[in-house]
Design an enzyme around this catalytic site. Sequence first.
Site, PDB file in Angstrom:
ATOM      1  N   ASN A  83      44.880  30.692  41.969  1.00 39.38           N
ATOM      2  CA  ASN A  83      44.536  30.945  43.374  1.00 39.38           C
ATOM      3  C   ASN A  83      43.728  32.224  43.589  1.00 39.38           C
ATOM      4  OD1 ASN A  83      47.696  29.775  43.442  1.00 39.38           O
ATOM      5  ND2 ASN A  83      46.138  28.594  44.499  1.00 39.38           N
ATOM      6  N   ILE A  91      40.773  35.535  46.999  1.00 39.15           N
ATOM      7  CA  ILE A  91      42.123  34.970  47.014  1.00 39.15           C
ATOM      8  C   ILE A  91      42.184  33.749  47.924  1.00 39.15           C
ATOM      9  CG2 ILE A  91      44.556  35.461  47.552  1.00 39.15           C
ATOM     10  CD1 ILE A  91      43.651  38.519  47.393  1.00 39.15           C
ATOM     11  N   CYS A  92      42.856  32.702  47.441  1.00 39.57           N
ATOM     12  CA  CYS A  92      43.116  31.528  48.270  1.00 39.57           C
ATOM     13  C   CYS A  92      44.590  31.586  48.678  1.00 39.57           C
ATOM     14  CB  CYS A  92      42.817  30.255  47.480  1.00 39.57           C
ATOM     15  SG  CYS A  92      43.023  28.776  48.477  1.00 39.57           S
ATOM     16  N   LEU A  93      44.839  32.074  49.886  1.00 32.09           N
ATOM     17  CA  LEU A  93      46.208  32.195  50.401  1.00 32.09           C
ATOM     18  C   LEU A  93      46.151  31.940  51.899  1.00 32.09           C
ATOM     19  CD1 LEU A  93      49.201  32.979  49.818  1.00 32.09           C
ATOM     20  CD2 LEU A  93      48.563  35.331  50.345  1.00 32.09           C
ATOM     21  N   ASP A 124      45.626  23.818  45.230  1.00 29.02           N
ATOM     22  CA  ASP A 124      44.757  24.446  46.235  1.00 29.02           C
ATOM     23  C   ASP A 124      44.096  25.655  45.571  1.00 29.02           C
ATOM     24  OD1 ASP A 124      43.521  25.105  48.607  1.00 29.02           O
ATOM     25  OD2 ASP A 124      45.268  26.137  49.437  1.00 29.02           O
TER      26      ASP A 124
END
Length: 200
Positions: A83, A91-93, A124
Amino acid sequence: MANIAVQRIKREFKEVLKSEETSKNQIKVDLVDENFTELRGEIAGPPDTPYEGGRYQLEIKIPETYPFNPPKVRFITKIWHPNISSVTGAICLDILKDQWAAAMTLRTVLLSLQALLAAAEPDDPQDAVVANQYKQNPEMFKQTARLWAHVYAGAPVSSPEYTKKIENLCAMGFDRNAVIVALSSKSWDVETATELLLSN
């Protein structure tokens, strides 16, 4: 910066400094500029993960519209995680995007990022190569993440086998960071990693 954002960040900055997690050396935050628009965060790699023992630096930029919009956060320290981009630190959050709520704080963000290190979301991903390795070969993913934690975040030493492959390619004159990225993304296969290095 808007007065509401400054007041809020000052309060949250103090909250992090006084927090139990800061006293236990789990999270940390410092000012980069006097305007409170840019901060430097740090999180400890969580126990029982490949990141344990590492310290991860974060760039935190506070928008004028804070706290109604999330801070812009990226990893400065290189990390191997599905992520987080292994190239840019993006960042994928969800809480840094559409799930942000004005009630969230700097402390929430730092603790959420630490939790993300312990519980990746490979479906994701921010980094498809890392996510693929995470799903296809979990043991290799752990070894690779551990090696990156050692090289870039100061965690204890990792796989001697991977370290030897890095040293062998560096001895051929390739840049160390480029070698680590090539081997990591090519499942530690020296031949295909060498082809990738020669094509760049």
